[in-house]
Structure formats: structure tokens, C-alpha cells
Design an enzyme around this catalytic site. Sequence first.
Site, PDB file in Angstrom:
ATOM      1  N   ASP A   1       0.819  -1.259   0.128  1.00  0.00           N
ATOM      2  CA  ASP A   1      -0.066  -0.105  -0.087  1.00  0.00           C
ATOM      3  C   ASP A   1       0.868   1.237  -0.069  1.00  0.00           C
ATOM      4  O   ASP A   1       1.476   1.641   0.937  1.00  0.00           O
ATOM      5  CB  ASP A   1      -1.016   0.044   1.404  1.00  0.00           C
ATOM      6  CG  ASP A   1      -1.556   1.270   1.202  1.00  0.00           C
ATOM      7  OD1 ASP A   1      -1.760   2.051   0.580  1.00  0.00           O
ATOM      8  OD2 ASP A   1      -2.557   1.347   2.409  1.00  0.00           O
TER       9      ASP A   1
ATOM     10  N   GLU B   1      30.629  12.175   5.297  1.00  0.00           N
ATOM     11  CA  GLU B   1      30.966  12.170   6.692  1.00  0.00           C
ATOM     12  C   GLU B   1      29.845  12.419   7.621  1.00  0.00           C
ATOM     13  O   GLU B   1      29.603  13.295   7.897  1.00  0.00           O
ATOM     14  CB  GLU B   1      32.172  13.083   7.039  1.00  0.00           C
ATOM     15  CG  GLU B   1      33.304  12.801   6.119  1.00  0.00           C
ATOM     16  CD  GLU B   1      34.470  13.850   6.474  1.00  0.00           C
ATOM     17  OE1 GLU B   1      34.094  14.794   7.212  1.00  0.00           O
ATOM     18  OE2 GLU B   1      35.451  13.895   5.610  1.00  0.00           O
TER      19      GLU B   1
ATOM     20  N   GLU C   1      27.951  12.555  11.325  1.00  0.00           N
ATOM     21  CA  GLU C   1      28.113  12.560  12.383  1.00  0.00           C
ATOM     22  C   GLU C   1      26.600  12.536  13.316  1.00  0.00           C
ATOM     23  O   GLU C   1      25.669  12.580  12.626  1.00  0.00           O
ATOM     24  CB  GLU C   1      28.438  14.227  12.775  1.00  0.00           C
ATOM     25  CG  GLU C   1      29.771  14.442  12.384  1.00  0.00           C
ATOM     26  CD  GLU C   1      30.179  16.049  12.456  1.00  0.00           C
ATOM     27  OE1 GLU C   1      31.410  16.254  12.216  1.00  0.00           O
ATOM     28  OE2 GLU C   1      29.191  16.750  12.401  1.00  0.00           O
TER      29      GLU C   1
ATOM     30  N   GLU D   1      33.578  13.033  18.560  1.00  0.00           N
ATOM     31  CA  GLU D   1      33.509  14.291  17.651  1.00  0.00           C
ATOM     32  C   GLU D   1      33.461  15.286  18.430  1.00  0.00           C
ATOM     33  O   GLU D   1      33.657  15.084  19.907  1.00  0.00           O
ATOM     34  CB  GLU D   1      32.235  14.446  16.786  1.00  0.00           C
ATOM     35  CG  GLU D   1      32.686  14.174  15.127  1.00  0.00           C
ATOM     36  CD  GLU D   1      33.575  15.290  14.735  1.00  0.00           C
ATOM     37  OE1 GLU D   1      33.717  16.380  15.271  1.00  0.00           O
ATOM     38  OE2 GLU D   1      34.106  15.111  13.471  1.00  0.00           O
TER      39      GLU D   1
ATOM     40  N   GLU E   1      31.547   9.872  15.096  1.00  0.00           N
ATOM     41  CA  GLU E   1      31.703   9.707  13.515  1.00  0.00           C
ATOM     42  C   GLU E   1      32.380   8.481  13.311  1.00  0.00           C
ATOM     43  O   GLU E   1      33.358   8.267  14.009  1.00  0.00           O
ATOM     44  CB  GLU E   1      32.285  10.867  13.092  1.00  0.00           C
ATOM     45  CG  GLU E   1      32.579  11.042  11.463  1.00  0.00           C
ATOM     46  CD  GLU E   1      33.121  12.185  11.064  1.00  0.00           C
ATOM     47  OE1 GLU E   1      34.112  12.198  10.013  1.00  0.00           O
ATOM     48  OE2 GLU E   1      33.123  13.337  11.483  1.00  0.00           O
TER      49      GLU E   1
ATOM     50  N   HIS F   1      29.169  16.308   6.061  1.00  0.00           N
ATOM     51  CA  HIS F   1      30.151  16.845   4.879  1.00  0.00           C
ATOM     52  C   HIS F   1      30.179  15.804   3.878  1.00  0.00           C
ATOM     53  O   HIS F   1      30.611  14.639   4.176  1.00  0.00           O
ATOM     54  CB  HIS F   1      31.502  17.108   5.254  1.00  0.00           C
ATOM     55  CG  HIS F   1      31.236  17.889   6.886  1.00  0.00           C
ATOM     56  ND1 HIS F   1      32.432  17.999   7.656  1.00  0.00           N
ATOM     57  CD2 HIS F   1      30.679  18.929   7.053  1.00  0.00           C
ATOM     58  CE1 HIS F   1      32.129  18.654   8.508  1.00  0.00           C
ATOM     59  NE2 HIS F   1      31.009  19.508   8.231  1.00  0.00           N
TER      60      HIS F   1
ATOM     61  N   ARG G   1      37.765  25.190   6.950  1.00  0.00           N
ATOM     62  CA  ARG G   1      36.669  24.516   7.281  1.00  0.00           C
ATOM     63  C   ARG G   1      35.425  25.432   7.723  1.00  0.00           C
ATOM     64  O   ARG G   1      34.496  25.027   7.840  1.00  0.00           O
ATOM     65  CB  ARG G   1      36.883  23.589   8.356  1.00  0.00           C
ATOM     66  CG  ARG G   1      37.687  22.409   8.139  1.00  0.00           C
ATOM     67  CD  ARG G   1      38.251  21.374   9.372  1.00  0.00           C
ATOM     68  NE  ARG G   1      39.472  20.657   9.025  1.00  0.00           N
ATOM     69  CZ  ARG G   1      39.238  19.353   8.762  1.00  0.00           C
ATOM     70  NH1 ARG G   1      38.060  18.738   8.424  1.00  0.00           N
ATOM     71  NH2 ARG G   1      40.012  18.438   8.351  1.00  0.00           N
TER      72      ARG G   1
ATOM     73  N   GLU H   1      34.636  18.970  -0.967  1.00  0.00           N
ATOM     74  CA  GLU H   1      33.788  18.729   0.210  1.00  0.00           C
ATOM     75  C   GLU H   1      32.772  19.811   0.380  1.00  0.00           C
ATOM     76  O   GLU H   1      33.068  20.990   0.710  1.00  0.00           O
ATOM     77  CB  GLU H   1      34.739  18.794   1.208  1.00  0.00           C
ATOM     78  CG  GLU H   1      33.959  18.337   2.728  1.00  0.00           C
ATOM     79  CD  GLU H   1      34.760  18.530   4.008  1.00  0.00           C
ATOM     80  OE1 GLU H   1      34.564  17.959   5.050  1.00  0.00           O
ATOM     81  OE2 GLU H   1      35.851  19.144   3.797  1.00  0.00           O
TER      82      GLU H   1
ATOM     83  N   ARG I   1      30.059  21.333   2.829  1.00  0.00           N
ATOM     84  CA  ARG I   1      29.982  21.088   4.082  1.00  0.00           C
ATOM     85  C   ARG I   1      28.907  21.456   4.540  1.00  0.00           C
ATOM     86  O   ARG I   1      28.454  21.323   5.788  1.00  0.00           O
ATOM     87  CB  ARG I   1      30.989  22.067   4.815  1.00  0.00           C
ATOM     88  CG  ARG I   1      32.583  21.599   4.371  1.00  0.00           C
ATOM     89  CD  ARG I   1      33.627  22.379   5.017  1.00  0.00           C
ATOM     90  NE  ARG I   1      33.411  22.560   6.567  1.00  0.00           N
ATOM     91  CZ  ARG I   1      34.180  21.441   7.574  1.00  0.00           C
ATOM     92  NH1 ARG I   1      34.604  20.346   7.161  1.00  0.00           N
ATOM     93  NH2 ARG I   1      33.969  21.539   8.675  1.00  0.00           N
TER      94      ARG I   1
END
Length: 470
Positions: free
Chosen positions: A51, A130, A132, A212, A220, A269, A339, A358, A360
Site C-alpha cells: 500500500d 561524513e 556525525e 566528535e 563519527e 560533509h 573548514r 567537500e 560542508r
Amino acid sequence: MTPKEVLALIREKEVKAVDLRFMDFPGLWQHFTIPAEALDESVFEEGLGFDGSSIRGWVAINESDMLVLPVPETSFLDPFTAVPTLTIICNIQDPLTKEDYTRDPRNVARKAVNYMKSTGIADTAYFGPELEFFVFDEVRYDQTQHSGYYYLDSSEGAWNTGRDEKPNLGYKLRYKEGYFPVPPSDAHHDMRTEMMLTMIQCGLKIEAQHHEVATGGQGEIDMRFGPLVEMADSVLKYKYVVKNVARRYGKTATFMPKPLFMDNGSGMHVHSSLWKNGVNLYAGSGYAGLSEMAMWAIGGLLRHAPALCAITNPTTNSYKRLVPGYEAPVNLAYSRRNRSASIRIPVYSPSPKAKRLEFRCPDGSSNPYLAFSAMLMAMIDGIKNKMNPGQPLDKDIYDLEPEELAKVPKAPGSLDEALINLEKDHEFLLHGDVFTRDVISTWIWYKREKEVEAIRIRPHPYEFALYYDI
């Protein structure tokens, strides 16, 4: 793995049940289970009915019949069931037309990959998220007409240094100091190792596990990158393992982006690169060792980031994380190593094979099939239209003068703002019929009605602290 090999595995491992899984529209795994003897080769071709009207964001009740088609190569032995159970991820089809269902997130991801191949730009899109997460000892929450609250607790939490634990042995992690301490401060080491080994048992390729930054049980576990659809499948296995191993320990795990006030939230990330004929197309001789194509891909991500956030950061809680001061990538800029930029170019290795971007902004509340697909579509759009990303921002963004910082574009400040951006900017998602107009409009409707409006009309506990004595 072929259907014949799946059936052989069932006999070899004396499997008693087969669990069939698929993803609902917002992003939770769903399942139903059949006896092992009910699975034969025809099921892989013809599917089994269920369903679809009871699945969030899917069909109306008058068109509720849907089919699940098991994908044999996704099979794995479930490590948590009481009886031997084989889990298989499924695609969704319409039973009348036999067409893949447009709102099946896995179908969107498959179409994104096929569209990429059709452009001739690349033959493989690699993604490496990545994730977390937090593991708490207890969570309580409620919302009624006359009350609303949440309560979290963790034996690691900095707020428990003075609690009578008969005895309290200390070693609580200070706020923002949870990155890489050894036990006994890292009280979850053995649990994360069990998570890591269980993931490997389920077929995931794991690189490392660690605590982390935040206090109170943030962790992580890093997966090795993989092709888009396979990687999205892996994210679902990852979350399943984390939650169930935590439960074995009498704890509870969450991928909620910002469960704790005044400490780091949990992001996802996402590393990505495009390849063709075994060659990394993002490797070159330009900035940070990137190719011109990679720079255009950055341009696409930055151009469409405000709209992408509606998919990669799809909850109201996501925007409690996207605030300055907690390593949050709120500034839409790119940089190597930095970062505090929303796009970082890692420089751990000089090898051309290691060159990647990357992004983020995303977090673990996102539907990985939709998030990775939207990112890929933005990168392809940037490449096709040769979008210049501008100059890199190789400074600590949080130390910029106010006048300079004001010139840096920002990520949306709320889910509603992100949805408005998606309404304005979604043509790039429609190419190749990857995200249909129906998918986009349903996503915006669901998120706005079920989440944005639902939160907007309810009093917040802190409002009583601010306003009760007015």
C-alpha cells in the site's frame, strides 16, 4: 550478486526471513518481511505489492497499489534480528505501467547517474559522506495543547560534572572539547568500534571511527567513498547500524543536526568527484590542484546552494546548526583546508586520485538519494555552463571585518527561506527528468505544511522565559 546467488545464499546461511526495504519521501527506511521460501526468481522481475498511500509523500489512496522490486546486489545478512534474516533494498514501480515510481528517492538517484552519463561529462560520480551523530543515555520529549518540552542526558555530558552518580568518576567532556580524547573521557569507544565492525559485516567499507567535537556523546564513523546510488544505500545501512548498536548498549542514537544548545551540531560533509574511464576529472594544475572542470562544478554548487539547502538541510532543526561559531559552513565560499567555507578542497594527499570537493552544508537529516542527486545536478549544471566560482576565500571567515564579511553570500537562515529559494531555482534539477516538477512541488508542499507550519504555530519553551511576565 544475481537472483540465483541470493537464493543460494539463503540456503547456505539457512535464512528464515527476507526483509524488503525502501525509502520514503522525507528520508526514513521502510520495510516488510516475507518468509524466505516466498522469495523466488520471479519476485526480482515481477515484484511484490504493498500500500503506497500509507507512505509519507507518496500516492493518494485511490492509486495506492505499488510494487517493490528487490535489487539482488544490495542483499546483506541483518546483524540484529533474532532469526537469520536477509535484507534486500528495493526499487519501486507502478503496477499498471511497470514504470519506476518518480517519487521513489532511489529512482531519482538512478536517473541522476544516467543523466550524468548521457551528457558525456563523466561515467562515475563518487560520493563520500561524513556522518556525525549523537548517542544519548536518555531522550524524552512531548508536545500537547498545554505543554511542550525535550530532555536529553548523557553520562559524558559536561552538564553532569556535579551529578551524584554514586560515585561520579569525572572525565566529563567539556563543551567543544570532544575531538579525539582517549578513554575514559571517550566513554563510547567500545560502542563505536562495535558499530564500525558491524558496518563492515554488512558490507560497508570503513576507514576510521572517532569521538566528535561536542560533549554528550557525539561520534563519527568514516566510510570510504563509492558510486552515488551505492553510497546512498550505504548511508541507510550506516544509520541502521548506529541506531541498533546504540540500543544494544541501552542508549539512543540520533542524526538530528542540532540536539544540543551551545555546542557543535552534527553535519554530513559530502566529498565528491567525477570520473571518466578511470580518470579523476577534478584533478588538474589549477587552484589547490583542481581542474577547470572542478572549478566549474564549485561554481554550480555555490550558485545553487540556497536551493540545494532545501534538500541537503531539509529540517527546521538543520538551521539551528547553520549558525556562525560552531564550524558551521554558513558562508557560501570555497577554500582549500578552510573548514569555515561551505566548500573545502582537502589537501591531505597530492595524488590526483584524491582530488575532490567537500560540500560542508549537508546534514544527516537529509534523504541521501535526493541530497547526492541534487548535488550532482548542481555540479553538472556548473560544468555545462562553465560557471566561474570567483576567487577563493583563504582566510578565517569568522575573523573578517564586518564590511568584508557582508560581501560573502550566506546559506539560508531557515527551512522556509531554503524552500523559497528552491521554488525560484529548480530548473537545473529537472534536466533529464531526474527531479520531476511533481517531485519538487510535493517536496516543497510536504516540508512547508508538515514541518515549517507545524513548528511556526506551536509555542516554544524559551518563549515563556522571554515573554511570560509581559
